[in-house]
Scaffold this motif. Structure first.
Motif, PDB file in Angstrom:
ATOM      1  N   ILE A 199       0.856  -1.182   0.000  1.00 37.06           N
ATOM      2  CA  ILE A 199       0.000   0.000   0.000  1.00 37.06           C
ATOM      3  C   ILE A 199       0.895   1.237   0.000  1.00 37.06           C
ATOM      4  N   LEU A 200       0.760   2.058  -1.040  1.00 33.83           N
ATOM      5  CA  LEU A 200       1.573   3.261  -1.193  1.00 33.83           C
ATOM      6  C   LEU A 200       0.679   4.466  -1.470  1.00 33.83           C
ATOM      7  N   PRO A 201       1.142   5.664  -1.145  1.00 35.26           N
ATOM      8  CA  PRO A 201       0.349   6.856  -1.478  1.00 35.26           C
ATOM      9  C   PRO A 201       0.173   7.033  -2.980  1.00 35.26           C
ATOM     10  N   ASN A 202       1.241   6.730  -3.752  1.00 37.59           N
ATOM     11  CA  ASN A 202       1.215   6.883  -5.201  1.00 37.59           C
ATOM     12  C   ASN A 202       2.475   6.227  -5.760  1.00 37.59           C
ATOM     13  N   ILE A 203       2.566   6.170  -7.067  1.00 39.02           N
ATOM     14  CA  ILE A 203       3.830   5.760  -7.685  1.00 39.02           C
ATOM     15  C   ILE A 203       4.296   6.817  -8.686  1.00 39.02           C
ATOM     16  N   THR A 204       3.760   8.034  -8.543  1.00 39.76           N
ATOM     17  CA  THR A 204       4.281   9.150  -9.323  1.00 39.76           C
ATOM     18  C   THR A 204       5.515   9.740  -8.662  1.00 39.76           C
ATOM     19  N   GLU A 205       5.595   9.655  -7.342  1.00 37.35           N
ATOM     20  CA  GLU A 205       6.812  10.089  -6.651  1.00 37.35           C
ATOM     21  C   GLU A 205       7.907   9.054  -6.874  1.00 37.35           C
ATOM     22  N   SER A 206       9.088   9.535  -7.161  1.00 33.35           N
ATOM     23  CA  SER A 206      10.191   8.643  -7.525  1.00 33.35           C
ATOM     24  C   SER A 206      10.538   7.658  -6.414  1.00 33.35           C
ATOM     25  N   ARG A 207      10.414   8.072  -5.162  1.00 32.53           N
ATOM     26  CA  ARG A 207      10.775   7.164  -4.069  1.00 32.53           C
ATOM     27  C   ARG A 207       9.831   5.962  -4.024  1.00 32.53           C
ATOM     28  N   MET A 258      19.052  24.687  -4.818  1.00 34.94           N
ATOM     29  CA  MET A 258      18.049  23.884  -4.138  1.00 34.94           C
ATOM     30  C   MET A 258      18.674  22.574  -3.672  1.00 34.94           C
ATOM     31  N   PHE A 259      18.462  22.264  -2.402  1.00 37.67           N
ATOM     32  CA  PHE A 259      18.968  21.049  -1.786  1.00 37.67           C
ATOM     33  C   PHE A 259      17.783  20.115  -1.541  1.00 37.67           C
ATOM     34  N   THR A 260      17.955  18.841  -1.855  1.00 33.77           N
ATOM     35  CA  THR A 260      16.814  17.943  -1.714  1.00 33.77           C
ATOM     36  C   THR A 260      17.262  16.506  -1.484  1.00 33.77           C
ATOM     37  N   ILE A 261      16.289  15.672  -1.095  1.00 38.76           N
ATOM     38  CA  ILE A 261      16.502  14.230  -0.962  1.00 38.76           C
ATOM     39  C   ILE A 261      16.088  13.567  -2.265  1.00 38.76           C
ATOM     40  N   THR A 262      16.951  12.714  -2.790  1.00 32.96           N
ATOM     41  CA  THR A 262      16.639  11.948  -3.984  1.00 32.96           C
ATOM     42  C   THR A 262      16.789  10.463  -3.682  1.00 32.96           C
ATOM     43  N   ALA A 277      10.907  23.599   2.482  1.00 35.59           N
ATOM     44  CA  ALA A 277       9.595  23.089   2.081  1.00 35.59           C
ATOM     45  C   ALA A 277       9.560  21.588   2.315  1.00 35.59           C
ATOM     46  N   THR A 278       8.696  21.154   3.211  1.00 30.17           N
ATOM     47  CA  THR A 278       8.561  19.733   3.521  1.00 30.17           C
ATOM     48  C   THR A 278       7.138  19.275   3.259  1.00 30.17           C
ATOM     49  N   GLY A 279       6.952  17.966   3.311  1.00 33.18           N
ATOM     50  CA  GLY A 279       5.603  17.421   3.236  1.00 33.18           C
ATOM     51  C   GLY A 279       4.841  17.724   4.508  1.00 33.18           C
ATOM     52  N   VAL A 316      13.238  36.703  -1.937  1.00 32.00           N
ATOM     53  CA  VAL A 316      13.720  35.417  -2.436  1.00 32.00           C
ATOM     54  C   VAL A 316      14.879  34.946  -1.558  1.00 32.00           C
ATOM     55  N   PRO A 317      14.826  33.710  -1.059  1.00 28.34           N
ATOM     56  CA  PRO A 317      15.899  33.208  -0.189  1.00 28.34           C
ATOM     57  C   PRO A 317      17.172  32.891  -0.976  1.00 28.34           C
ATOM     58  N   ASP A 318      18.274  32.787  -0.261  1.00 25.34           N
ATOM     59  CA  ASP A 318      19.551  32.434  -0.895  1.00 25.34           C
ATOM     60  C   ASP A 318      19.588  30.979  -1.331  1.00 25.34           C
ATOM     61  N   CYS A 319      18.806  30.124  -0.666  1.00 19.72           N
ATOM     62  CA  CYS A 319      18.735  28.716  -1.054  1.00 19.72           C
ATOM     63  C   CYS A 319      17.408  28.141  -0.597  1.00 19.72           C
ATOM     64  N   VAL A 320      17.075  26.985  -1.149  1.00 14.01           N
ATOM     65  CA  VAL A 320      15.823  26.300  -0.832  1.00 14.01           C
ATOM     66  C   VAL A 320      16.156  24.860  -0.469  1.00 14.01           C
ATOM     67  N   VAL A 321      15.492  24.347   0.566  1.00 12.47           N
ATOM     68  CA  VAL A 321      15.637  22.952   0.978  1.00 12.47           C
ATOM     69  C   VAL A 321      14.295  22.262   0.808  1.00 12.47           C
ATOM     70  N   LEU A 322      14.298  21.132   0.104  1.00 15.38           N
ATOM     71  CA  LEU A 322      13.078  20.370  -0.157  1.00 15.38           C
ATOM     72  C   LEU A 322      13.229  18.964   0.416  1.00 15.38           C
ATOM     73  N   SER A 323      12.211  18.470   1.070  1.00 18.68           N
ATOM     74  CA  SER A 323      12.301  17.132   1.660  1.00 18.68           C
ATOM     75  C   SER A 323      12.067  16.032   0.631  1.00 18.68           C
ATOM     76  N   SER A 324      11.656  16.404  -0.582  1.00 13.96           N
ATOM     77  CA  SER A 324      11.391  15.416  -1.625  1.00 13.96           C
ATOM     78  C   SER A 324      11.836  15.949  -2.972  1.00 13.96           C
ATOM     79  N   LYS A 325      12.491  15.094  -3.758  1.00 15.36           N
ATOM     80  CA  LYS A 325      12.903  15.473  -5.108  1.00 15.36           C
ATOM     81  C   LYS A 325      11.694  15.801  -5.979  1.00 15.36           C
ATOM     82  N   ASN A 326      10.544  15.238  -5.667  1.00 16.39           N
ATOM     83  CA  ASN A 326       9.355  15.494  -6.478  1.00 16.39           C
ATOM     84  C   ASN A 326       8.829  16.913  -6.330  1.00 16.39           C
TER      85      ASN A 326
END
Length: 291
Positions: free
Chosen positions: A25-33, A224-228, A142-144, A194-204
């Motif tokens: 059971i998954l939320p979706n399979i459009t997210e790469s993870r 932009m820094f993110t988890i892949t 920016a996180t989920g 506009v910030p100097d950088c952006v952090v995202l909890s998801s590559k999507n």
């Protein structure tokens, strides 16, 4: 939404044996993870004589409960789930009552065991340390939805690391999902500098956040820094932190298979260490805020 892939077409009688099927059971399979996770399951289990049945929920409790009912009727041998329920252990009892096994992935809940996931708090700390090393003056995070433990752990880890620095960047956090990230990010740029950088909890989140910047700015998007989930992406981009969901799926599958075949108990709680940053960053000059 809420549809079934490769699920058995018929319901098995309550007196029948477990089916040679692993439910997921998954939320979706459009997210790469989640796509990587499901693909790895499909690589592992058919070779062991099991089919994999997939239910997608869009993080909607109604769809998840329907999926549990379908998995119960199919009498899957095990159900591997990324749950959005408040108290999933109560809803998943129907699987355990007939002898099936339930494994919770990524999101941790009280009294829901066994649980297997990644150290999201540690990921937040390591990305914050990378931000601090660059001496950025401001950062947008920016996180989920913080309701989910992995997103909350990531945010706590990130901000706890920033708080230890006396000269860290100013920061702001927003919470979003795939359907709102563009609007939420764009709204931030309308209201704040506009910030100097952006952090995202998801590559999507990456592409939509980038588009939100492009709608606001004529200048290039800030770093932009993110988890892949892709080690190749992490090797190519020093701002990408690798958390391999294929490895998570294969580790979960091997533990479950050993339980089936050898009677080896599953760990109640297992946190895997992420691969992390795989590309050493090139030296950059400190970034200072224009006066």
């Amino acid at each position: 939404v809420g549809y079934i892939i490769n699920a058995p077409a018929h319901q098995l009688r309550s007196s029948s044996a477990l089916s040679k099927s692993i439910g997921v059971i998954l939320p979706n399979i459009t997210e790469s993870r989640y796509a990587a996770f499901y693909t790895a399951l499909q690589t592992f289990w058919p070779e062991k004589g099991y089919q994999v049945s997939l239910w997608l929920t869009s993080d909607t409790p109604f769809y998840e409960r329907n999926a549990i009912s379908s998995a119960t009727a199919a009498r899957v041998s095990a159900l591997i789930c990324v749950s959005c329920l408040t108290d999933p252990s109560a809803d998943y009892q129907t699987i355990e009552q007939y002898g099936g096994k339930v494994i919770y992935i990524e999101r941790e809940y009280k009294n829901a065991f066994p649980f297997i996931g990644y150290e999201y708090k540690d990921a937040g700390i390591k990305i914050a340390e990378r931000i601090l090393s660059k001496r950025f003056a401001s950062v947008l995070v920016a996180t989920g939805l913080e309701y989910f433990s992995n997103e909350n752990d990531f945010e706590q880890g990130f901000f706890s690391a920033l708080a230890k620095s006396k000269s860290g960047p100013t920061s702001k956090a927003i919470h979003a999902n795939l359907s709102t990230i563009f609007q939420d990010t764009f709204q931030h740029f309308q209201e704040d500098a506009v910030p100097d950088c952006v952090v995202l909890s998801s590559k999507n989140f990456f592409e939509q956040a980038e588009q939100a910047f492009s709608s606001k700015l004529s200048a290039p998007c800030p770093p932009m820094f993110t988890i892949t989930t892709s080690s190749l992406e992490a090797q190519c981009n020093p701002n990408f932190f690798c958390m391999d969901y294929s490895a998570l799926a294969l580790k979960t599958s091997q533990l479950l298979f050993d339980f089936f075949e050898k009677g080896i108990d599953l760990p109640l709680r297992l946190l895997l260490a992420a691969s992390g940053f795989l590309n050493l960053p090139s030296p950059l000059s400190p970034i200072t805020k224009a006066i």
